[in-house]
Design an enzyme around this catalytic site. Structure first.
Site, PDB file in Angstrom:
ATOM      1  N   ALA A 104       6.537  41.412  28.415  1.00 29.91           N
ATOM      2  CA  ALA A 104       6.150  40.522  28.900  1.00 29.91           C
ATOM      3  C   ALA A 104       6.916  39.071  28.163  1.00 29.91           C
ATOM      4  CB  ALA A 104       4.631  40.049  28.818  1.00 29.91           C
ATOM      5  N   LYS A 105       6.707  37.922  28.874  1.00 29.50           N
ATOM      6  CA  LYS A 105       7.210  36.647  28.140  1.00 29.50           C
ATOM      7  C   LYS A 105       6.448  35.734  29.253  1.00 29.50           C
ATOM      8  CE  LYS A 105       9.796  35.451  24.619  1.00 29.50           C
ATOM      9  NZ  LYS A 105      10.165  36.100  23.702  1.00 29.50           N
TER      10      LYS A 105
END
Ligand code: NAD
Length: 414
Positions: A104-105
């Site tokens: 994720a980011k």
């Protein structure tokens, strides 16, 4: 000419790797898009009494191998396309080292250098609440990235604890020690660079005592890599920061250079060294080159003049695809970022494990676990590279995408 978007680059790398993998086309279709993209717009009261609306994102690429995991970036250039690419790269990095996470980011489009601490605190707390419905210790675990650090993580943790049912420090990593951070986290990425550099030397039949290293960037990753390599007997002959480089063929003293930089603001001016430019630094005669500053510094222009036999990518994306081809042809071994700088996320994982157990380890234990994970990952990527006659970057992608694809396939499509 329009610039290729970051996500386009990520997809091109993905497509190159799947040529070597037996992957179901349905799964390819799934993995070409992130699972979830959340964009939030939220107001913050600025110190001068005005109101400003900020935009932030959290992209969850894939959670087949474990909870989503990835940093939060504060930068004026943050946009959804870049966050999507970074989320995919996080999933790949976690799968390369085999830790049980997806990718994720997150990020907020803002200029933290023009904001006060109070404004940054309000920004962080509000963003934490905005994305809290999709965050959790077993769901999605953020961490620091560009322009965010331990203080940001502390505010984030506090906001989640106050405003949701989540009370565990395992909801975020990169925390200060006092709030459940891990010993060894600060040095983790540089330690990973040192460990992978040593593995590379060993596989090339070279003793650390006979090797020289040059390091671009003298921040967290560069300086730790320098003094840990030196502790292993490697002679560090050149280092640099944004103001320029220094060179001494007889070797520097990396810790003393760090103290000098802390006092004077730069490595430049360190006694008995030759002053050089960052361009000259990259082309110095040495065995190991560690780019640990910016992306895109080794490109088609300078790749042919690089004299190092091994490049260990401390920074994210320091080598362009065109440079990769030139280095390959010249027989330069490139240890890719998704392996070489994975020490940071690996110790984030160890922090999370300690949080879930409420049992904290000694620094020696953290370092030993980190070494075990990275050395094993290096050996696997090396073997894939030999088997498929590809470079270490493609091999690392093959390892990672194969793992994510197999997990996605096993879970089935519903
Ligand atoms: P940092 O801010 O601590 O240090 C960056 C260093 O690069 C500074 O010494 C700065 O002076 C230098 N620099 C800036 N511009 C330069 C230029 N033009 N030429 C030479 N040096 C220049 O950052 P960091 O945490 O050490 O991160 C460095 C790189 O490593 C980034 O690409 C980052 O994304 C990547 N990375 C960091 C971590 C981590 O845990 N810190 C983990 C994975 C990847």
């Amino acid at each position: 000419m329009s610039k290729t978007s970051a996500y386009q680059v990520a997809l091109e790398q993905f497509d190159k790797a799947i040529e070597y993998i037996d992957i179901n086309p349905d799964v390819t279709q799934i993995l070409r898009q992130p699972n979830r993209e959340l964009t939030v717009h939220f107001p913050i009261k600025m110190d001068d009494g005005s109101t400003k609306v900020f935009t932030g994102h959290r992209v969850q690429y894939n959670d087949a191998c474990g909870p989503y995991k990835g940093g939060i970036r504060y930068h004026p250039g943050v946009n959804l396309d870049e966050v999507k690419a970074l989320a995919m790269w996080m999933a790949i990095k976690c799968a390369v080292v085999g830790i049980p996470y997806g990718g994720a980011k997150g990020g907020i489009t803002c200029n933290p250098k023009e904001m006060s601490q109070d404004e940054l605190e309000r920004l962080t707390r509000r963003f934490a609440i905005e994305i809290s419905p999709i965050i959790g210790p077993k769901i999605d675990i953020p961490a620091p990235d560009v322009n965010t650090g331990q203080q940001t993580m502390a505010w984030f943790l506090d906001s989640i604890k106050r405003n949701s049912a989540v009370k565990s420090p395992a909801v975020i990593t990169g925390k200060p020690l006092i709030l459940g951070g891990s010993l060894g986290r600060t040095e983790a990425t540089g330690r990973g660079v040192m460990l992978t550099a040593l593995e590379a030397l060993q596989n090339m039949g070279m003793e650390p005592q006979n090797a020289t290293a040059v390091i671009q960037g003298y921040g967290n990753v560069g300086s730790v890599s320098a003094y840990l390599l030196e502790e292993q007997g490697v002679r560090v002959v050149g280092v640099s920061d944004s103001r320029g480089g220094i060179y001494r063929p007889e070797g520097l003293n990396a810790r003393q250079v760090l103290n000098f930089k802390r006092e004077s603001g730069s490595v430049v001016g360190y006694p008995d060294t030759e002053r050089i430019t960052n361009e000259e630094l990259l082309e110095l005669p040495c065995n190991i080159l560690v780019p640990a500053a910016l992306d895109g510094v080794i490109d088609a222009d300078n790749a042919g003049r690089i004299k190092a036999r091994v490049i260990v990518e401390g920074a994210n994306g320091p080598t362009t695809p065109a440079a990769d081809r030139i280095l390959d042809a010249a027989g330069v071994l490139v240890i890719p970022d998704i392996l070489a700088n994975a020490g940071g996320v690996t110790v984030s994982y160890l922090e999370w494990v300690q949080n879930l157990q409420s049992y904290y380890w000694s620094e020696e234990r953290v370092n030993a676990q980190l070494a075990e994970i990275l050395i094993e990952a290096f050996a696997q990527v090396w073997a894939i590279a030999k088997e498929n006659e590809v470079n270490m970057r493609i091999a690392a992608y093959i390892k990672a995408i194969d793992r994510i694809a197999r997990a996605t396939t096993m879970r089935g499509i519903q």
